[in-house]
Design a protein around this motif. Structure first.
Motif, short mmCIF file in Angstrom:
data_model
loop_
_atom_site.label_atom_id
_atom_site.label_comp_id
_atom_site.label_asym_id
_atom_site.label_seq_id
_atom_site.Cartn_x
_atom_site.Cartn_y
_atom_site.Cartn_z
N ARG A 171 0.88 -1.57 -0.44
CA ARG A 171 -0.20 -0.08 -0.42
C ARG A 171 1.36 1.30 -0.44
O ARG A 171 1.62 1.50 0.44
CB ARG A 171 -0.57 0.07 1.24
CG ARG A 171 -1.70 -1.28 1.32
CD ARG A 171 -2.79 -0.91 0.07
NE ARG A 171 -4.32 -0.50 0.42
CZ ARG A 171 -4.55 0.20 -0.66
NH1 ARG A 171 -4.91 -0.17 -1.31
NH2 ARG A 171 -5.26 1.15 -0.35
N ILE A 172 0.55 1.79 -1.08
CA ILE A 172 1.70 2.73 -0.88
C ILE A 172 0.71 4.41 -1.56
O ILE A 172 -0.60 4.55 -2.36
CB ILE A 172 2.89 2.53 -2.16
CG1 ILE A 172 2.07 2.33 -3.92
CG2 ILE A 172 3.35 2.28 -2.11
CD1 ILE A 172 3.28 2.52 -4.85
N PRO A 173 1.57 5.99 -1.55
CA PRO A 173 1.05 6.44 -2.12
C PRO A 173 0.94 6.77 -3.02
O PRO A 173 1.54 6.61 -4.01
CB PRO A 173 1.99 8.00 -1.77
CG PRO A 173 2.65 7.31 0.00
CD PRO A 173 2.44 6.09 -0.78
N SER A 174 -0.31 7.34 -3.89
CA SER A 174 -0.57 7.59 -5.24
C SER A 174 -0.05 8.60 -6.09
O SER A 174 0.10 9.16 -5.22
CB SER A 174 -2.09 7.08 -5.57
OG SER A 174 -3.22 8.25 -5.13
N SER A 175 0.18 8.27 -7.00
CA SER A 175 0.49 10.03 -8.03
C SER A 175 0.03 9.32 -9.35
O SER A 175 -1.29 8.83 -9.77
CB SER A 175 2.59 9.56 -8.19
OG SER A 175 2.32 8.45 -9.06
N ALA A 176 -0.34 10.91 -9.66
CA ALA A 176 -0.68 11.11 -10.99
C ALA A 176 -0.30 10.28 -12.02
O ALA A 176 -0.94 9.80 -12.90
CB ALA A 176 -1.03 12.53 -11.64
N GLN A 177 0.75 9.95 -12.18
CA GLN A 177 1.72 9.67 -13.03
C GLN A 177 1.63 8.00 -12.57
O GLN A 177 1.19 7.14 -13.67
CB GLN A 177 3.28 8.88 -12.88
CG GLN A 177 4.41 8.52 -13.97
CD GLN A 177 5.31 9.29 -13.89
OE1 GLN A 177 5.89 9.64 -14.43
NE2 GLN A 177 6.52 7.88 -13.97
N SER A 178 0.90 7.15 -11.86
CA SER A 178 0.58 6.09 -11.63
C SER A 178 -1.06 5.58 -11.74
O SER A 178 -0.88 4.98 -12.47
CB SER A 178 1.03 5.33 -10.39
OG SER A 178 0.37 6.08 -9.28
N LEU A 179 -1.74 6.67 -12.04
CA LEU A 179 -2.89 6.23 -11.97
C LEU A 179 -3.24 6.81 -13.55
O LEU A 179 -3.78 5.68 -14.03
CB LEU A 179 -3.49 7.74 -11.03
CG LEU A 179 -4.76 8.10 -11.63
CD1 LEU A 179 -5.95 6.60 -10.50
CD2 LEU A 179 -5.77 9.71 -11.12
N LEU A 180 -2.42 7.70 -13.90
CA LEU A 180 -2.52 7.37 -15.15
C LEU A 180 -2.22 5.73 -16.27
O LEU A 180 -2.84 5.10 -17.14
CB LEU A 180 -1.93 8.59 -15.77
CG LEU A 180 -1.47 8.56 -17.99
CD1 LEU A 180 -2.22 8.94 -18.39
CD2 LEU A 180 -0.10 9.27 -17.71
N GLU A 181 -1.47 5.30 -16.14
CA GLU A 181 -0.86 4.20 -16.11
C GLU A 181 -2.40 3.01 -16.50
O GLU A 181 -2.34 2.56 -16.29
CB GLU A 181 0.47 3.42 -15.72
CG GLU A 181 1.11 2.11 -15.68
CD GLU A 181 1.68 1.74 -15.12
OE1 GLU A 181 2.01 0.49 -14.61
OE2 GLU A 181 2.85 2.59 -14.96
N VAL A 182 -2.57 2.89 -14.39
CA VAL A 182 -4.37 2.18 -14.60
C VAL A 182 -5.29 2.74 -15.09
O VAL A 182 -5.63 2.04 -16.00
CB VAL A 182 -4.35 2.00 -13.34
CG1 VAL A 182 -5.56 1.80 -12.90
CG2 VAL A 182 -4.01 2.26 -11.70
N ARG A 183 -5.36 3.74 -15.64
CA ARG A 183 -6.57 4.15 -16.30
C ARG A 183 -6.19 4.08 -18.06
O ARG A 183 -7.04 3.90 -18.72
CB ARG A 183 -6.66 5.88 -16.62
CG ARG A 183 -7.42 6.12 -14.73
CD ARG A 183 -8.51 6.06 -14.72
NE ARG A 183 -9.09 6.24 -13.44
CZ ARG A 183 -8.98 5.58 -12.67
NH1 ARG A 183 -8.64 4.06 -12.59
NH2 ARG A 183 -9.66 5.68 -11.60
#
Length: 317
Positions: A171-183
């Motif tokens: 469980r780690i803090p999210s980032s816009a960059q990691s969310l973008l990979e998911v989306r």
């Protein structure tokens, strides 16, 4: 009706069509995953090698928290000038062999992450991007004298070129960059990335060794050829600085030696398939490392910094 979050130039070239139907976009967002300024320095290196035209511009005013990250400006004698406005753009670049690729770089959005992801999707689909490759770096309890470890990740298992060192769920803090990979994965667009493990006692200074390691991975993933000679020369200079400092600071050298022993024990355990917990090799605590390396960081402000300079550096915004 809200303003458009991204503007794509009307005459954007069909780069994928000119490159056998493939087009890589490298992704670097400043502000979170960037220990040692590794990703930021890597992005700047790419721009320095081939500073091409801007094909898309994001409306930073809708994304940036100016009070949290105040842009620099100059005050010259009696007036303000040279305001460095934050920019989040997509540039067209070319590798050493002339192969075109894109670079999306700038400050990580402070808000409207979902809207930002949708705007990037528009860029990907409009410009014909076939693969997004993100890079970043995190501070880790590793010595600078060992090879830089890289964590590989992707929204499609077939994109992975190495096995993950992690087991189970983190469980780690999210980032816009990691969310973008998911989306992007949800929308059917391949995206992958690499995170360099930077020695945490060097995380507040430029660490070009990690920048070069990240771009080596970008070369492989994006099928690109990147001239890394400049970064490698910077790495040699930085390594020499660190070595000189350790030669004159026995206590700091002992802490690095402890990290080396721990790292080597982990490597032996991995090779033998035994426990990763090395017996009788306690890892220094964060507080211990912080105290030991306060002088270390101060002494590496510049190549000519005096050995006795132990003033603490100011915290970064």
């Amino acid at each position: 009706m809200p303003e458009r979050l991204v503007h794509i130039v009307d005459d954007a070239p069909a780069l994928a069509a000119d490159n056998g139907g493939t087009l890589t976009m490298v992704l670097v967002l400043d502000g979170f995953l960037d220990a040692g300024n590794a990703a930021g320095r890597a992005a700047q290196h790419l721009v320095d090698l081939s500073d091409g035209p801007v094909l898309a511009t994001f409306d930073v005013d809708q994304l940036h928290d100016y009070r949290a990250r105040r842009p620099p400006m100059s005050f010259v004698r009696d007036h303000y000038e040279s305001y460095d406005a934050p920019r989040l753009v997509v540039r067209q670049l070319a590798d050493a062999g002339g192969t075109p690729y894109l670079l999306l770089h700038g400050p990580e959005p402070d808000n409207r992450w979902e809207a930002f992801c949708r705007a990037v999707r528009e860029v990907v689909e409009r410009l014909g991007v076939t693969r997004v490759v993100g890079i970043g770096s995190v501070p880790m309890a590793v010595p600078h004298t060992r090879p830089i470890a890289i964590t590989h990740h992707a929204n499609d298992p077939e994109l992975l070129s190495a096995e993950s060192p992690w087991r189970g769920e983190l469980r780690i803090p999210s980032s816009a960059q990691s969310l973008l990979e998911v989306r992007l994965g949800e929308w059917g667009h391949p995206a992958m990335g690499f995170v360099a493990h930077v020695p945490h006692y060097l995380a507040q200074m430029d660490y070009p060794q990690a920048s070069a390691a990240l771009l080596e991975q970008v070369e492989i993933a994006g099928r690109l050829t990147i001239d890394l000679s400049g970064l490698r020369a910077e790495s040699e200079d930085r390594e020499a600085e660190i070595t000189r400092y350790l030669d004159n600071n026995e206590e700091v050298a002992e802490v690095v030696a402890a990290l080396e022993r721990q790292y080597d024990a982990f490597e032996r355990a991995e090779e033998s398939g035994s426990s990763l917990l090395a017996a009788d090799q306690p890892l220094p605590t964060g507080d211990e490392l912080g105290r030991e390396f306060e002088r270390f960081l101060a002494g590496l402000d510049g190549p000519d910094a005096p050995d006795g300079d132990t003033d603490s550096q100011g915290e970064q915004d």
